[in-house]
Design a protein around this motif. Structure first.
Motif, mmCIF file in Angstrom:
data_model
loop_
_atom_site.group_PDB
_atom_site.id
_atom_site.type_symbol
_atom_site.label_atom_id
_atom_site.label_comp_id
_atom_site.label_asym_id
_atom_site.label_seq_id
_atom_site.Cartn_x
_atom_site.Cartn_y
_atom_site.Cartn_z
ATOM 1 N N SER A 198 -5.094 -13.386 -56.115
ATOM 2 C CA SER A 198 -6.558 -13.452 -55.974
ATOM 3 C C SER A 198 -6.992 -14.684 -55.206
ATOM 4 N N THR A 199 -6.388 -15.819 -55.545
ATOM 5 C CA THR A 199 -6.760 -17.062 -54.856
ATOM 6 C C THR A 199 -6.527 -16.914 -53.363
ATOM 7 N N ALA A 200 -5.357 -16.396 -52.997
ATOM 8 C CA ALA A 200 -5.027 -16.262 -51.579
ATOM 9 C C ALA A 200 -5.927 -15.225 -50.913
ATOM 10 N N ALA A 201 -6.092 -14.068 -51.563
ATOM 11 C CA ALA A 201 -6.857 -12.978 -50.940
ATOM 12 C C ALA A 201 -8.312 -13.389 -50.710
ATOM 13 N N LYS A 202 -8.901 -14.063 -51.699
ATOM 14 C CA LYS A 202 -10.290 -14.538 -51.571
ATOM 15 C C LYS A 202 -10.440 -15.457 -50.371
ATOM 16 N N LYS A 203 -9.543 -16.456 -50.306
ATOM 17 C CA LYS A 203 -9.655 -17.453 -49.232
ATOM 18 C C LYS A 203 -9.431 -16.801 -47.878
ATOM 19 N N LEU A 204 -8.473 -15.870 -47.816
ATOM 20 C CA LEU A 204 -8.199 -15.198 -46.548
ATOM 21 C C LEU A 204 -9.425 -14.416 -46.105
ATOM 22 N N ALA A 205 -10.052 -13.702 -47.051
ATOM 23 C CA ALA A 205 -11.223 -12.890 -46.718
ATOM 24 C C ALA A 205 -12.345 -13.796 -46.183
ATOM 25 N N GLU A 206 -12.534 -14.945 -46.836
ATOM 26 C CA GLU A 206 -13.601 -15.853 -46.399
ATOM 27 C C GLU A 206 -13.296 -16.441 -45.024
ATOM 28 N N LEU A 207 -12.057 -16.816 -44.858
ATOM 29 C CA LEU A 207 -11.616 -17.454 -43.609
ATOM 30 C C LEU A 207 -11.716 -16.512 -42.419
ATOM 31 N N GLY B 33 -13.326 -13.398 -42.414
ATOM 32 C CA GLY B 33 -14.469 -12.485 -42.405
ATOM 33 C C GLY B 33 -14.080 -11.056 -42.754
ATOM 34 N N TYR B 34 -13.048 -10.886 -43.574
ATOM 35 C CA TYR B 34 -12.626 -9.555 -44.008
ATOM 36 C C TYR B 34 -13.298 -9.218 -45.338
ATOM 37 N N VAL B 35 -13.310 -7.922 -45.668
ATOM 38 C CA VAL B 35 -13.769 -7.508 -46.988
ATOM 39 C C VAL B 35 -12.655 -7.850 -47.989
ATOM 40 N N TYR B 36 -13.023 -8.336 -49.173
ATOM 41 C CA TYR B 36 -12.024 -8.643 -50.203
ATOM 42 C C TYR B 36 -12.062 -7.571 -51.279
ATOM 43 N N LEU B 37 -10.913 -6.976 -51.560
ATOM 44 C CA LEU B 37 -10.861 -5.927 -52.570
ATOM 45 C C LEU B 37 -9.915 -6.328 -53.710
ATOM 46 N N ASP B 38 -10.520 -6.620 -54.865
ATOM 47 C CA ASP B 38 -9.771 -7.018 -56.056
ATOM 48 C C ASP B 38 -9.593 -5.762 -56.920
ATOM 49 N N THR B 39 -8.476 -5.065 -56.754
ATOM 50 C CA THR B 39 -8.318 -3.777 -57.455
ATOM 51 C C THR B 39 -8.093 -3.973 -58.957
ATOM 52 N N GLY B 40 -7.512 -5.123 -59.332
ATOM 53 C CA GLY B 40 -7.315 -5.417 -60.762
ATOM 54 C C GLY B 40 -8.661 -5.437 -61.487
ATOM 55 N N ILE C 13 -18.191 2.564 -60.212
ATOM 56 C CA ILE C 13 -17.745 1.163 -60.178
ATOM 57 C C ILE C 13 -17.987 0.580 -58.790
ATOM 58 N N SER C 14 -18.628 -0.585 -58.753
ATOM 59 C CA SER C 14 -18.785 -1.219 -57.442
ATOM 60 C C SER C 14 -18.500 -2.717 -57.538
ATOM 61 N N LEU C 15 -18.078 -3.268 -56.407
ATOM 62 C CA LEU C 15 -17.719 -4.688 -56.351
ATOM 63 C C LEU C 15 -18.578 -5.372 -55.295
ATOM 64 N N LYS C 16 -19.002 -6.593 -55.611
ATOM 65 C CA LYS C 16 -19.759 -7.381 -54.620
ATOM 66 C C LYS C 16 -19.111 -8.759 -54.564
ATOM 67 N N PHE C 17 -18.601 -9.139 -53.400
ATOM 68 C CA PHE C 17 -17.946 -10.447 -53.286
ATOM 69 C C PHE C 17 -18.978 -11.447 -52.764
ATOM 70 N N GLU C 18 -19.359 -12.402 -53.635
ATOM 71 C CA GLU C 18 -20.414 -13.362 -53.285
ATOM 72 C C GLU C 18 -20.019 -14.746 -53.765
ATOM 73 N N ASN C 19 -20.199 -15.755 -52.923
ATOM 74 C CA ASN C 19 -19.896 -17.147 -53.290
ATOM 75 C C ASN C 19 -18.551 -17.266 -54.001
ATOM 76 N N SER C 20 -17.524 -16.679 -53.418
ATOM 77 C CA SER C 20 -16.152 -16.742 -53.926
ATOM 78 C C SER C 20 -15.940 -16.045 -55.266
#
Ligand code: DC
Length: 230
Positions: A17-26, A28-35, A66-73
């Motif tokens: 999660s830590t890596a995926a979040k940072k990569l998405a932010e860096l 500009g990709y969508v981040y998908l946390d399936t867990g 179910i929906s996900l919103k990635f905001e402010n990490s």
């Protein structure tokens, strides 16, 4: 630039999660946390007292939005418009989530949703079956790992920082039990595919691991650009 899919699998608390979040932010990709999605269903099943009744869980999952919103990490998780973000990472949910995740109908429903979520653009997705089942054609496949001690300490620290009262031995036991179920189940077990590049984060800082993965993604972006020009 064409769409890039980065797929990350690995055991609990391996740093996905830590890596995926940072990569998405860096990038500009969508981040998908399936867990988070499996956790949301587990939370609803616990709340409705149906967690041990597979038929009821299957029926419930089909009616859930179910929906996900990635905001402010932070990945904010909603079920039928109710926000469940703060309730899905408790020891109670962690205790039951692997049991819920081994139900084939639950997986079919969530995999369908996950594929839909990738239609919007480049994506970095993490979980247990991302490189194998959800995005078998991903441009970059990573298998993250770390020693059991390091994973236990990381997860324990997260609980303590959130003010939760947990014992380190219970955290260790939960990670061990989940990894056994997640790797041993019949449907979509966690496993490292041949194409996946293993990143062992035991002795790596987050910056070091990101540098490694960003280099792989940049190469995939170049390849994809090159292919689109052919
Ligand atoms: O990534 P996490 O630890 O929050 O995931 C919680 C549980 O959800 C994990 O123990 C197994 C399940 N899971 C799964 O079966 N498949 C996925 N793609 C993601 C998570």
């Amino acid at each position: 630039m064409s769409k890039i899919i980065v797929a990350i699998d690995g055991p609990a608390a391996s740093g996905k999660s830590t890596a995926a979040k940072k990569l998405a932010e860096l990038l500009g990709y969508v981040y998908l946390d399936t867990g988070a999605m499996y956790r949301a269903i587990t939370y609803i099943a616990l709340k409705n007292n149906i967690v041990d009744d597979i038929d009821k869980v299957i029926k419930a999952v089909k009616g859930l939005d179910i929906s996900l919103k990635f905001e402010n990490s932070v990945t904010r998780v909603f079920v039928n418009d109710e926000e469940v973000t703060d309730f899905i990472r408790t020891p109670e949910v962690s205790e039951k989530v692997s049991e819920i995740s081994r139900i084939p109908e639950v997986r079919t429903e969530l995999v369908r949703l996950q594929k839909q979520m990738s239609e919007k653009g480049s994506i970095v997705a993490e979980g247990r079956d991302i490189t194998t089942v959800v995005f078998p054609n991903a441009d970059v496949k990573i298998y993250m790992n770390a020693s059991a001690d390091v994973r236990t300490e990381r997860r324990y620290k997260e609980f303590i920082e959130k003010g939760m009262d947990v014992k380190i031995d219970d955290v260790r036991e939960n990670l061990k039990k989940r990894d056994e179920i997640d790797s041993g189940r019949e449907i979509s077990p966690l496993r490292k595919t041949e194409e996946a590049i293993e990143v062992d984060t035991t002795n790596l800082t987050v910056e070091e691991e990101l540098t490694k993965i960003v280099a792989l993604i940049k190469k995939a972006e170049l390849n994809s650009h090159h292919n689109s020009l052919k």
